[in-house]
Design an enzyme around this catalytic site. Structure first.
Site, PDB file in Angstrom:
ATOM      1  N   ASP A 144       0.861  -1.179   0.000  1.00 22.66           N
ATOM      2  CA  ASP A 144       0.000   0.000   0.000  1.00 22.66           C
ATOM      3  C   ASP A 144       0.899   1.232   0.000  1.00 22.66           C
ATOM      4  OD1 ASP A 144      -2.002  -1.828   0.317  1.00 22.66           O
ATOM      5  OD2 ASP A 144      -2.816  -0.977   2.161  1.00 22.66           O
ATOM      6  N   HIS A 214       4.311  -7.574  -0.126  1.00 23.42           N
ATOM      7  CA  HIS A 214       3.941  -8.862  -0.691  1.00 23.42           C
ATOM      8  C   HIS A 214       4.655  -9.096  -2.018  1.00 23.42           C
ATOM      9  CE1 HIS A 214       0.215  -9.530   1.925  1.00 23.42           C
ATOM     10  NE2 HIS A 214       0.686  -8.339   2.291  1.00 23.42           N
ATOM     11  N   SER A 337       8.044   3.223   4.751  1.00 24.71           N
ATOM     12  CA  SER A 337       9.306   3.232   4.021  1.00 24.71           C
ATOM     13  C   SER A 337       9.036   3.183   2.527  1.00 24.71           C
ATOM     14  CB  SER A 337      10.194   2.081   4.458  1.00 24.71           C
ATOM     15  OG  SER A 337      11.516   2.301   4.018  1.00 24.71           O
TER      16      SER A 337
END
Length: 368
Positions: A144, A214, A337
């Protein structure tokens, strides 16, 4: 009686336009005759302001780089692990939710009293149904966040934000050539076919985003390379004025192969990111107290046969490396990050993105 003007009004209104045009032309050309400085106070002022701005920016970068961000991040990590009393949890988390726009309706556990400390709250899991996986696209978002930059890699330089580049070799480290022919550039060392090009996409995770990352595609991880380094902020505002920011910061580079050739996923550390975790690699330890500048540490997953499992991740290691499937949980940050994808693809590969676009895990990135 009204005072008399030194020249007629129409003529007085026309003179500044020509004068300003000449001054702007002189400034844009970068050359002004010394004999005319006393006649051009505006140009003189602009010159000294530009020199002062450059000096302030240089001093600002040097000062910021001297801040002990690694020490501060470790201290923040320890603070995140301190258990909060029950009466304090809801006010603290509510303030954080309001400040950074966290959507708790997506969290697997919405009850704020459930999270014992800030670290657990930052690393909250999501409900499985809130991040559907795009099955029609071969490449999906690993996290995200916000799209900082994307595109084709040119001259072995990658843009961290528009107009600010860094060296691909400095970012990934030395590579072994895949062919016996001498390469004309660092990018050629990575390509498996002359019919392909290198592409990249940068996803910035803000403090309010979900902090897990992911697998963006089906691929095989062959090598983990850990670069200890600084932990400066990677926010877009800082990325604009520190060239090579991603090369200075601590990062974990996972490299391997996908259906089109070379593929890499890099997790870049930042201020207050006390740790970068890769679920299938328990030997990885980031933000340690001591490190040598410019060093990196490799771990090869090739020629290893074992089963490893992590939080939300079940990866299998075989003699070819770690096999990851699209959408599979790979790791997590502590706070926000950046994720950088660098990969090989056919020349007609194109992104279906816009700079500054918000994106979520599992959404498609391309039109291939």
């Amino acid at each position: 009686m009204e005072p008399r003007l030194p020249w007629p009004l129409p003529q007085r209104l026309q003179v500044p336009r020509l004068s300003i045009r000449r001054r702007l032309s002189a400034l844009s050309g970068g050359a002004c005759r010394p004999t005319t400085w006393r006649h051009q106070p505006i140009a003189l002022l602009c010159y000294f302001m530009s020199v002062s701005t450059i000096q302030q920016l240089t001093n600002r970068v040097a000062l910021y780089r001297s801040v002990p961000t690694r020490l501060l991040s470790r201290a923040w990590g320890r603070l995140n692990g301190v258990e909060l009393p029950n009466w304090l949890r809801r006010p603290v988390y509510t303030l954080y939710i309001w400040k950074f726009g966290v959507n708790m309706q997506e969290a697997a556990v919405e009850d704020l009293d459930h999270y014992r400390n800030l670290g657990e709250f930052f690393r909250r899991r999501l409900k499985p149904a809130v991040r559907p996986l795009c099955t029609s696209c071969c490449l999906t978002s690993p996290a995200d966040g916000m799209i900082l930059h994307f595109g084709r890699v040119k001259n072995s330089e990658v843009e961290q934000v528009k107009g600010v580049t860094y060296s691909l070799e400095s970012f990934l480290g030395p590579q072994r050539s895949q062919s016996n022919e001498p390469s004309s550039s660092f990018s050629d060392l990575l390509l498996s076919s002359p019919e392909n090009d290198l592409f990249h996409v940068v996803v910035y995770l803000s403090p309010g985003d979900y902090h897990g990352f992911h697998s963006p595609t089906d691929w095989r991880v062959e090598l983990r390379r850990h670069f200890p380094g600084s932990l400066m902020s990677v926010s877009p505002s800082v990325a604009h004025w520190i060239k090579g920011l991603f090369c200075f910061n601590e990062r974990v580079v996972l490299t391997g192969q996908w259906q089109h050739g070379f593929f890499s996923l890099t997790a870049v550390g930042a201020t207050n990111v006390g740790s970068i975790r890769v679920y299938f690699d328990r030997e990885l330890h980031t933000n340690t107290p001591h490190y040598s500048k410019g060093t990196f540490f490799d771990r090869s997953y090739v020629d290893q046969v074992l089963k490893v499992a992590g939080e939300g991740c079940v990866a299998s290691l075989n003699k070819g490396g770690v096999v990851l499937h699209k959408g599979e949980a790979v790791g997590e940050f502590n706070l926000g990050s950046t994720i950088v994808l660098l990969f090989e693809a056919p020349k007609d590969f194109s992104f279906n993105l816009q700079p500054g676009q918000r994106i979520r895990v599992g959404e498609g990135l391309c039109s291939l």
